[in-house]
Scaffold this active site. Structure first.
Site, PDB file in Angstrom:
ATOM      1  N   HIS A 123       0.836  -1.210   0.000  1.00 56.92           N
ATOM      2  CA  HIS A 123       0.000   0.000   0.000  1.00 56.92           C
ATOM      3  C   HIS A 123       0.871   1.260   0.000  1.00 56.92           C
ATOM      4  CE1 HIS A 123      -3.648   2.379   1.098  1.00 56.92           C
ATOM      5  NE2 HIS A 123      -2.734   3.165   1.665  1.00 56.92           N
ATOM      6  N   GLU A 124       1.826   1.311   0.919  1.00 53.62           N
ATOM      7  CA  GLU A 124       2.677   2.511   1.001  1.00 53.62           C
ATOM      8  C   GLU A 124       3.574   2.639  -0.227  1.00 53.62           C
ATOM      9  OE1 GLU A 124       1.857   4.728   2.975  1.00 53.62           O
ATOM     10  OE2 GLU A 124       0.620   3.521   4.311  1.00 53.62           O
ATOM     11  N   CYS A 139      -8.809  -4.043  -3.160  1.00 57.76           N
ATOM     12  CA  CYS A 139      -7.549  -3.536  -3.718  1.00 57.76           C
ATOM     13  C   CYS A 139      -6.618  -3.119  -2.582  1.00 57.76           C
ATOM     14  CB  CYS A 139      -7.832  -2.342  -4.623  1.00 57.76           C
ATOM     15  SG  CYS A 139      -6.339  -1.516  -5.214  1.00 57.76           S
ATOM     16  N   CYS A 158      -5.395  -3.489  -7.809  1.00 56.59           N
ATOM     17  CA  CYS A 158      -6.445  -3.861  -8.752  1.00 56.59           C
ATOM     18  C   CYS A 158      -5.982  -3.432 -10.153  1.00 56.59           C
ATOM     19  CB  CYS A 158      -7.777  -3.203  -8.369  1.00 56.59           C
ATOM     20  SG  CYS A 158      -7.836  -1.422  -8.684  1.00 56.59           S
TER      21      CYS A 158
HETATM   22 ZN    ZN Z   1      -2.761   5.191   1.952  1.00 54.65          ZN
HETATM   23 ZN    ZN Z   2      -7.265  -0.160  -6.849  1.00 57.98          ZN
END
Ligand code: ZN
Ligand code: ZN
Length: 167
Positions: A123-124, A139, A158
């Protein structure tokens, strides 16, 4: 240009998690492990018993690639009670403190901790790759407000996010 990922332990970090991240993140970019750096004392807010996330991020080296910090200490930024991670420019950081089941009074679970760490790390990194938060709950770029959100999402981008990756 595809940037390498430099894994940067901040303070003493569980070696199983670090090794898992090094292997798993290699499916995204080549990964190299850096020697641990000290947790900067000035980042500690003693009244909160937490570390200021931006100060932790700023203590990390700026390399030729993306630097991904991993720390065991609890982190926050102004306006939020805590953060799982943050990113700025070519540096990103995750705290695994609140990814541990034992933080929520549950038994230790190494696989669960590893998976959560991978999701928050990707994510980061996604933010470093120019991605914003994604409305798709599955996602990896979906915002995690609580650990349940992290558990619901996949560790992958995603298709829509994948197409937007810039670096
Ligand atoms: Zn974030
Ligand atoms: Zn996404």
């Amino acid at each position: 240009m595809k940037y390498m990922i430099y894994l940067q332990p901040i303070g003493s970090v569980n070696s199983h998690v670090l090794r898992f991240l090094k292997t798993a993140l290699a499916s995204i970019r080549p990964v190299e492990m850096l020697d641990p750096i000290d947790i900067p004392n000035y980042a500690c807010d003693k009244t909160r018993n937490q570390y200021e996330g931006s100060a932790l991020l700023d203590s990390m080296p700026v390399g030729e690639g993306v630097t991904l910090g991993v720390t065991e200490v609890d982190a926050y930024v102004e306006g939020l009670n805590f953060i799982f991670g943050l990113a700025s420019d070519k540096r990103a950081l995750i705290s695994i403190k609140r990814l541990r089941p034992e933080f929520y009074g549950l038994p230790q679970d190494e696989d669960l901790l590893n998976n959560r760490a991978l999701k928050e790390a990707v994510h980061e990194l996604g933010h470093v790759f120019n991605l914003k938060h994604c409305p798709n709950k599955r996602c990896v770029m979906h915002f995690s407000n609580a650990i349940q959100d992290t558990d619901l999402k996949d560790w992958k981008f995603c298709e829509s996010c994948e197409r937007k990756i810039k670096i």
